[in-house]
Design a protein around this motif. Structure first.
Motif, short mmCIF file in Angstrom:
data_model
loop_
_atom_site.label_atom_id
_atom_site.label_comp_id
_atom_site.label_asym_id
_atom_site.label_seq_id
_atom_site.Cartn_x
_atom_site.Cartn_y
_atom_site.Cartn_z
N GLY A 5 0.80 -1.23 0.00
CA GLY A 5 0.00 0.00 0.00
C GLY A 5 0.82 1.27 0.00
N ARG A 6 2.11 1.16 -0.25
CA ARG A 6 3.00 2.32 -0.19
C ARG A 6 2.53 3.42 -1.13
NH1 ARG A 6 8.43 3.26 -2.68
NH2 ARG A 6 9.71 4.44 -1.21
N LYS A 7 2.57 4.68 -0.67
CA LYS A 7 2.00 5.79 -1.42
C LYS A 7 3.06 6.74 -1.99
CE LYS A 7 -2.32 4.77 -1.09
NZ LYS A 7 -2.09 3.38 -0.70
N TYR A 8 4.32 6.34 -1.96
CA TYR A 8 5.38 7.26 -2.38
C TYR A 8 5.16 7.78 -3.80
CZ TYR A 8 10.01 9.24 -3.03
OH TYR A 8 11.04 10.09 -3.28
N SER A 9 4.83 6.89 -4.73
CA SER A 9 4.66 7.32 -6.13
C SER A 9 3.33 8.02 -6.36
CB SER A 9 4.78 6.12 -7.07
OG SER A 9 3.80 5.15 -6.78
N LEU A 10 2.48 8.08 -5.33
CA LEU A 10 1.18 8.76 -5.46
C LEU A 10 1.14 10.08 -4.70
CD1 LEU A 10 -1.29 5.75 -5.07
CD2 LEU A 10 -0.97 7.13 -7.12
N LEU A 11 2.27 10.52 -4.17
CA LEU A 11 2.27 11.72 -3.33
C LEU A 11 1.79 12.96 -4.09
CD1 LEU A 11 5.54 11.19 -1.26
CD2 LEU A 11 3.18 10.99 -0.46
N ASP A 12 2.25 13.15 -5.30
CA ASP A 12 1.81 14.31 -6.08
C ASP A 12 0.31 14.26 -6.36
OD1 ASP A 12 4.36 15.33 -6.12
OD2 ASP A 12 4.86 14.55 -8.10
N PHE A 13 -0.18 13.08 -6.67
CA PHE A 13 -1.62 12.89 -6.90
C PHE A 13 -2.41 13.23 -5.64
CE2 PHE A 13 -5.04 9.64 -6.27
CZ PHE A 13 -5.95 10.14 -7.19
N VAL A 317 -12.08 10.35 -6.97
CA VAL A 317 -11.13 10.47 -8.07
C VAL A 317 -10.35 9.16 -8.14
CG1 VAL A 317 -10.91 12.96 -8.13
CG2 VAL A 317 -9.52 11.67 -6.53
N THR A 318 -9.95 8.79 -9.35
CA THR A 318 -9.26 7.52 -9.55
C THR A 318 -7.98 7.73 -10.34
OG1 THR A 318 -10.40 7.01 -11.62
CG2 THR A 318 -11.48 6.32 -9.58
N ARG A 319 -7.12 6.73 -10.21
CA ARG A 319 -5.87 6.77 -10.97
C ARG A 319 -5.39 5.34 -11.19
NH1 ARG A 319 -0.57 10.54 -9.77
NH2 ARG A 319 0.82 9.57 -11.27
N ASP A 320 -4.97 5.05 -12.41
CA ASP A 320 -4.38 3.76 -12.73
C ASP A 320 -3.05 3.64 -11.99
OD1 ASP A 320 -4.33 1.29 -14.29
OD2 ASP A 320 -2.61 2.21 -15.31
N TYR A 321 -2.80 2.47 -11.40
CA TYR A 321 -1.65 2.36 -10.51
C TYR A 321 -1.06 0.96 -10.59
CZ TYR A 321 0.99 3.00 -6.13
OH TYR A 321 1.97 3.11 -5.17
N GLY A 322 0.25 0.85 -10.47
CA GLY A 322 0.92 -0.45 -10.50
C GLY A 322 0.62 -1.25 -9.24
N ARG A 323 0.35 -2.52 -9.42
CA ARG A 323 0.03 -3.41 -8.31
C ARG A 323 1.26 -3.65 -7.43
NH1 ARG A 323 -3.30 -7.63 -7.49
NH2 ARG A 323 -4.18 -7.53 -9.58
N PHE A 324 1.03 -3.76 -6.12
CA PHE A 324 2.09 -4.22 -5.22
C PHE A 324 2.29 -5.70 -5.46
CE2 PHE A 324 3.48 -6.43 -1.43
CZ PHE A 324 4.57 -5.68 -1.04
N ARG A 325 3.53 -6.11 -5.72
CA ARG A 325 3.85 -7.53 -5.93
C ARG A 325 4.92 -7.93 -4.93
NH1 ARG A 325 2.38 -9.39 -11.45
NH2 ARG A 325 3.76 -11.15 -11.03
N ALA A 326 4.60 -8.92 -4.11
CA ALA A 326 5.58 -9.43 -3.16
C ALA A 326 6.44 -10.52 -3.77
CB ALA A 326 4.87 -9.96 -1.92
N ASP A 327 6.00 -11.07 -4.91
CA ASP A 327 6.77 -12.11 -5.57
C ASP A 327 6.32 -12.21 -7.03
OD1 ASP A 327 4.26 -13.23 -5.28
OD2 ASP A 327 4.87 -14.72 -3.81
N GLU A 341 -6.90 0.00 -10.10
CA GLU A 341 -7.42 1.36 -10.07
C GLU A 341 -7.36 1.88 -8.64
OE1 GLU A 341 -11.09 3.80 -12.16
OE2 GLU A 341 -11.43 1.75 -11.47
N GLU A 342 -6.58 2.92 -8.45
CA GLU A 342 -6.45 3.53 -7.13
C GLU A 342 -7.58 4.52 -6.93
OE1 GLU A 342 -4.57 4.21 -3.40
OE2 GLU A 342 -4.17 2.67 -4.93
N TYR A 343 -8.24 4.46 -5.77
CA TYR A 343 -9.35 5.35 -5.44
C TYR A 343 -8.91 6.36 -4.38
CZ TYR A 343 -12.33 1.55 -7.33
OH TYR A 343 -12.91 0.58 -8.11
N LEU A 344 -9.40 7.58 -4.52
CA LEU A 344 -9.31 8.55 -3.43
C LEU A 344 -10.71 9.09 -3.21
CD1 LEU A 344 -7.53 10.06 -1.38
CD2 LEU A 344 -7.36 11.92 -3.07
#
Length: 351
Positions: A5-13, A317-327, A341-344
């Protein structure tokens, strides 16, 4: 950290969508599921007075460093020359920890292949396990001997947690370890300074269950980034929790889990998640509530909207986002897609 769930790449959004919905008079930002602290750290840079919370102690340590610390730690009580610049004193302290000879403590014995009680666990190389034990023991000794201020103590713990995660022999989470020591895990554990956001505000960090805390924290903005699915953070990051707590717990199972019943989140349980969301929003002492979620969460988008509409005006608001993959994909674990799809959800509460 490669965090669920890390939000680093979504901070500007997040910044764009939140700031355009709130008046400039809003000053207090409450990050109730703070995780690694990147959201609170970001809004601290934007001039907000930040309150951060997480039920995990390792996350509390990270937030104490990123959110609470407003200037470079001085480490005056550890320095032979207190008049040296703070940056030099900090580097000297980290250097002394990095140069410690390793010792065989709890991390080595339980989470490294060569440990007496590790049962073949390979979360870290043997050398890094010994280095971790030596550094963690020294930090605790300095604290007990009152050679560290509270801010300095948590800053060093955060540096250690961050450094250990960089050399962990895992596929991002600690629900399992790899069968062979990977290249990045063979690198030597090395503490490096964490970034400091200078601020004149007094920021606060809590280590509580967010559902119990939310009614006690008045704020302008409540930001919620709860677990979206069945993954419990307490089991996926249990090794970091043990390093942070330094409590030598009675661990069990193949992965060496620590007791975690008091840290389980209702948001990760399908039968409880919606009720937990409703309760948190109802109790929130905030003018504006922002909820991060995604299209594969336990609670459906329309259900969330129906719940939030009870408390005020809502937009999404929504944004297409890369899935978290642990493996990687394998026979018994295939990801549905590489994107979600990331929701806010944006709520302005009545009254």
């Amino acid at each position: 950290m490669n965090y669920i769930g890390r939000k680093y790449s979504l901070l500007d959004f997040l910044e764009t969508e939140i700031l355009k919905r709130i008046p400039k008079t809003c000053k207090v930002f409450f990050d109730v599921f703070a995780g690694t602290g990147v959201v609170g750290w970001h809004f601290k840079q934007r001039g907000f007075r930040v309150v951060a919370n997480d039920i995990q102690y390792y996350a509390y340590c990270l937030n104490r460093a990123l959110v609470c610390v407003n200037r470079l730690p001085g480490f005056v009580r550890l320095s032979s020359n207190p008049r040296r610049p703070a940056a030099e004193r900090l580097n000297a302290v980290l250097e002394s920890l990095n140069r410690l000879p390793g010792q065989e403590g709890f991390v080595f014995n339980h989470y490294c292949q060569g440990g007496q009680s590790a049962s073949g666990r390979m979360y870290f190389s043997d050398d890094n396990g010994r280095r971790c034990d030596a550094i963690r023991s020294t930090i605790e000794t300095w604290w007990i001997q009152e050679k560290l201020s509270r801010s300095e103590y948590y800053y060093l713990l955060a540096c250690l947690i961050d450094a250990m995660d960089r050399v962990a022999n895992t596929a991002s989470v600690y629900a399992a370890y790899l069968k062979h020591i990977k290249k990045s895990a063979r690198k030597a554990l090395w503490l490096t300074p964490l970034p400091i956001v200078h601020s004149s505000e007094r920021h606060r960090v809590h280590n509580r269950d967010g559902l119990r805390l939310v009614s006690r924290v008045p704020c302008d903005v409540l930001y919620m980034d709860p677990p979206y699915n069945h993954r419990q953070y307490c089991t996926n990051y249990h090794v970091l929790e043990t390093i942070a707590q330094n409590d030598s717990p009675k661990i069990y199972g193949v992965t060496g889990l620590r007791p975690y019943e008091d840290q389980k989140s209702a948001f990760s349980l399908k039968r409880q998640a919606l009720g937990a969301l409703d309760t948190m929003v109802a109790k929130a002492r905030a003018r504006f509530v922002f909820l991060s979620y995604n299209s594969e969460g336990i609670i459906g988008k329309e259900t969330i909207l129906d719940t939030l509409f009870k408390y005020g005006s809502v937009d999404l608001v929504t944004r297409d986002y890369g899935r978290f993959r642990a493996d990687v994909d394998r026979e018994n674990r295939v990801y549905k897609a590489d994107r979600v799809e990331e929701y806010l959800f944006c709520l302005q509460k009545h009254g």
